[in-house]
Design a protein around this motif. Structure first.
Motif, mmCIF file in Angstrom:
data_model
loop_
_atom_site.group_PDB
_atom_site.id
_atom_site.type_symbol
_atom_site.label_atom_id
_atom_site.label_comp_id
_atom_site.label_asym_id
_atom_site.label_seq_id
_atom_site.Cartn_x
_atom_site.Cartn_y
_atom_site.Cartn_z
ATOM 1 N N ILE A 18 -27.234 56.300 32.210
ATOM 2 C CA ILE A 18 -28.430 56.369 33.061
ATOM 3 C C ILE A 18 -28.309 57.547 34.019
ATOM 4 C CG2 ILE A 18 -29.690 55.195 34.923
ATOM 5 C CD1 ILE A 18 -28.960 52.534 33.411
ATOM 6 N N ALA A 19 -27.135 57.709 34.605
ATOM 7 C CA ALA A 19 -26.913 58.829 35.528
ATOM 8 C C ALA A 19 -27.053 60.164 34.808
ATOM 9 C CB ALA A 19 -25.542 58.711 36.191
ATOM 10 N N LYS A 38 -29.518 49.515 39.986
ATOM 11 C CA LYS A 38 -30.644 48.621 39.717
ATOM 12 C C LYS A 38 -31.146 48.821 38.292
ATOM 13 C CE LYS A 38 -35.216 47.332 41.387
ATOM 14 N NZ LYS A 38 -36.268 47.574 42.384
ATOM 15 N N GLU A 39 -31.290 50.079 37.877
ATOM 16 C CA GLU A 39 -31.756 50.362 36.517
ATOM 17 C C GLU A 39 -30.766 49.856 35.476
ATOM 18 O OE1 GLU A 39 -33.306 54.087 33.779
ATOM 19 O OE2 GLU A 39 -33.360 54.282 35.961
ATOM 20 N N ALA A 40 -29.494 49.860 35.812
ATOM 21 C CA ALA A 40 -28.460 49.362 34.891
ATOM 22 C C ALA A 40 -28.378 47.837 34.906
ATOM 23 C CB ALA A 40 -27.104 49.957 35.258
ATOM 24 N N GLY A 41 -29.146 47.204 35.803
ATOM 25 C CA GLY A 41 -29.115 45.747 35.899
ATOM 26 C C GLY A 41 -27.903 45.224 36.634
ATOM 27 N N LEU A 42 -27.349 46.058 37.522
ATOM 28 C CA LEU A 42 -26.145 45.693 38.266
ATOM 29 C C LEU A 42 -26.427 45.760 39.765
ATOM 30 C CD1 LEU A 42 -23.722 47.879 36.124
ATOM 31 C CD2 LEU A 42 -24.000 45.398 35.979
ATOM 32 N N THR A 43 -25.557 45.163 40.540
ATOM 33 C CA THR A 43 -25.725 45.197 41.989
ATOM 34 C C THR A 43 -25.147 46.486 42.566
ATOM 35 O OG1 THR A 43 -23.622 44.106 42.443
ATOM 36 C CG2 THR A 43 -25.555 42.677 42.129
ATOM 37 N N ALA A 61 -21.332 62.300 34.987
ATOM 38 C CA ALA A 61 -22.666 62.281 34.383
ATOM 39 C C ALA A 61 -23.110 63.690 34.010
ATOM 40 C CB ALA A 61 -23.668 61.638 35.339
ATOM 41 N N THR A 62 -22.759 64.653 34.832
ATOM 42 C CA THR A 62 -23.104 66.051 34.553
ATOM 43 C C THR A 62 -22.394 66.528 33.295
ATOM 44 O OG1 THR A 62 -23.511 66.489 36.891
ATOM 45 C CG2 THR A 62 -23.051 68.392 35.499
#
Length: 196
Positions: A18-19, A38-43, A61-62
């Motif tokens: 995602i990153a 949040k997008e990953a469904g994690l806190t 991520a880069t």
């Protein structure tokens, strides 16, 4: 690997993917930890189970965003076996690539940031530029000028895509992509002349 370790690794990979997409879409300064988690469904609190800092995540991520394009370019060249260079040029300068920065080439989004970045960032960017140059030069066979032609082609493709994404007029954006693709595809690999 136990179930919890496998879950942790899968969660980490999901955050990293995602990153990488966000880095390709928005650059390195925008993605925030809370939004990514949040997008990953994690806190948000679980972030530090996977990464020591935001800087570590963005660096990884880069790297991922930069290197993922290699497989796509190689696949495009293989699929265009009669004219692999033209296939790569056409795919890179397609409206689909322009309109999908999250899955597109990170060289376009990250160029300016790499120029201002630290040595590690510059080296990662350079590795990807060199990888693409080698790939493009290899498509031109044994030409003495293959590397120079690859530099012209890659520079034109990255620059045209950047400008096509940045301009407001959609018709002008389309024209930029089409004109650069047409001109690159008319160039005779190994020479500095075009076919007409």
């Amino acid at each position: 690997m136990g179930h919890s370790k496998a879950d942790k690794a899968a969660s980490r990979d999901r955050v990293l993917e995602i990153a990488a997409r966000k880095v390709r879409e928005e650059g390195v300064t925008r993605p925030g930890i809370a939004d990514l988690m949040k997008e990953a469904g994690l806190t948000h609190g679980g972030f530090y189970k996977h990464f020591a800092s935001r800087d570590e995540l963005i660096a990884q991520a880069t790297e991922l965003a930069l290197t993922e394009g290699t497989a796509k370019m190689e696949e495009t060249a293989r699929e265009s076996e009669e004219a692999p260079r033209a296939g790569v040029v056409d795919a890179y300068l397609a409206e689909r690539h322009r309109d999908s920065p999250g899955t597109g080439c990170a060289l376009v989004t990250l160029g300016a940031a790499a120029g201002r970045g630290d040595q590690h960032f510059k080296e990662a960017y350079e590795r990807q530029v060199r990888t693409y140059l080698d790939l493009l030069a290899g498509l031109d066979g044994d030409s003495e000028d293959a590397r120079a032609e690859a530099m012209v082609a890659l520079s034109a493709m990255v620059g045209a895509t950047l400008m096509a994404r940045a301009v407001a007029d959609g018709d002008f954006s389309d024209e930029l992509l089409k004109t650069v693709a047409d001109r690159l595809n008319r160039r005779v690999p190994g020479t500095s002349v075009s076919t007409d």
